[in-house]
Design a protein around this motif. Sequence first.
Motif, short mmCIF file in Angstrom:
data_model
loop_
_atom_site.label_atom_id
_atom_site.label_comp_id
_atom_site.label_asym_id
_atom_site.label_seq_id
_atom_site.Cartn_x
_atom_site.Cartn_y
_atom_site.Cartn_z
N GLU A 83 0.82 -1.22 0.00
CA GLU A 83 0.00 0.00 0.00
C GLU A 83 0.85 1.27 0.00
O GLU A 83 0.31 2.38 0.08
CB GLU A 83 -0.94 0.00 1.21
N ASN A 84 2.18 1.11 -0.07
CA ASN A 84 3.10 2.25 -0.11
C ASN A 84 2.84 3.20 1.06
O ASN A 84 2.63 4.40 0.88
CB ASN A 84 2.99 3.00 -1.43
N TYR A 85 2.88 2.64 2.26
CA TYR A 85 2.59 3.43 3.46
C TYR A 85 3.57 4.56 3.66
O TYR A 85 4.78 4.39 3.50
CB TYR A 85 2.65 2.53 4.70
N GLY A 86 3.04 5.72 4.03
CA GLY A 86 3.83 6.82 4.53
C GLY A 86 3.36 7.14 5.93
O GLY A 86 2.63 6.36 6.55
N ALA A 87 3.78 8.28 6.45
CA ALA A 87 3.32 8.70 7.77
C ALA A 87 1.82 8.98 7.73
O ALA A 87 1.25 9.28 6.68
CB ALA A 87 4.08 9.94 8.21
N ARG A 128 8.56 5.67 1.65
CA ARG A 128 7.78 6.78 2.20
C ARG A 128 7.60 6.68 3.70
O ARG A 128 7.44 7.70 4.39
CB ARG A 128 6.40 6.83 1.54
N LEU A 129 7.63 5.47 4.23
CA LEU A 129 7.48 5.28 5.66
C LEU A 129 8.50 6.10 6.44
O LEU A 129 8.22 6.60 7.53
CB LEU A 129 7.61 3.79 6.00
N PHE A 130 9.69 6.25 5.86
CA PHE A 130 10.78 6.95 6.54
C PHE A 130 11.03 8.36 5.99
O PHE A 130 11.62 9.19 6.67
CB PHE A 130 12.07 6.13 6.45
N THR A 131 10.58 8.61 4.77
CA THR A 131 10.86 9.91 4.16
C THR A 131 9.69 10.88 4.26
O THR A 131 9.87 12.09 4.15
CB THR A 131 11.24 9.75 2.68
N ASP A 132 8.46 10.36 4.48
CA ASP A 132 7.29 11.21 4.59
C ASP A 132 7.32 11.95 5.92
O ASP A 132 7.62 11.36 6.97
CB ASP A 132 6.03 10.34 4.50
N THR A 133 7.03 13.22 5.91
CA THR A 133 7.05 14.02 7.14
C THR A 133 5.90 13.60 8.05
O THR A 133 4.75 13.56 7.64
CB THR A 133 6.92 15.51 6.82
N ASP A 155 18.98 4.30 11.74
CA ASP A 155 19.62 5.46 11.11
C ASP A 155 18.63 6.26 10.27
O ASP A 155 18.79 7.47 10.09
CB ASP A 155 20.79 5.00 10.23
N ALA A 156 17.59 5.56 9.76
CA ALA A 156 16.57 6.23 8.95
C ALA A 156 15.53 6.95 9.82
O ALA A 156 14.65 7.63 9.28
CB ALA A 156 15.87 5.23 8.03
N GLY A 157 15.63 6.78 11.14
CA GLY A 157 14.75 7.51 12.04
C GLY A 157 13.75 6.68 12.80
O GLY A 157 12.96 7.22 13.58
#
Length: 257
Positions: A83-87, A128-133, A155-157
């Motif tokens: 599902e291409n999860y982001g924040a 996107r899970l790690f790059t989405d604000t 390291d990716a947060g």
Amino acid sequence: MQRMPNAIQLTDLTRDDLVEMYAYPVEASVPYVRVNFVTSIDGAVSVDGRSGGLGTPADHKVFALLRDLADVIVVGAGTARAENYGAAHTDSELRRRLHREGLGGDAQGTPPPIAVVTARAALDPASRLFTDTGARPIVFTTAAAPDDSKKRLIDAGAEVIVAGENQCEAENIRTSLDALGLRRVLCEGGPSLFGEFLTAGAVDDLCLTLSPQLVGGTAGRIAVSPKAAPTPMEPRHLLLADDGTILTRWERAATRG
């Protein structure tokens, strides 16, 4: 036996009505696990591997409200990838109001973190899970997961939490969420993670949407586990949308306090 509640037209309800109908128990003493799924009327959990093809405006409306109410959103790695999860991006004003009223949300209106369950820490740090604000993601993984994979996610947060030796165990996930003060839990799948929580006796609530379409194909069911775990549930409500979408909520017959 509990009778099915009479159907209510979704258009007759205000947002405050929906908040009341979907609110978590006030001040739950332990994590309360709610699972949210959408299926076709012939039982398909996805179309071409994604649940998005089953979504309707009514389902999207309740999906967003459930996120507004939750402290944390738990999802399996396979679903997060498919599902291409982001924040999570929620209604900050509503979350502040929900917090003031003791119904959920957050004092600052910040969105709930996404917590991904992956036994091998198999997530792409560039996804996107790690790059989405948004809120810092949580990753539940195992002691057996490669240390370099865990380090890349840190390291990716991500906050990386070990929830088992070789597989992530539902009770360990619940215990960790409790320690973080995240007790209003929303699980968005997939079927294997739902099955893990179900087998562990950790499912308190199911919000199930029936999308008004037939799909066929080879899509599986909403919960999959190595063994059956019959769990008596009681119906809480049944909502009807103008397009034929049916929104139901079921609660475990003997819920934890």
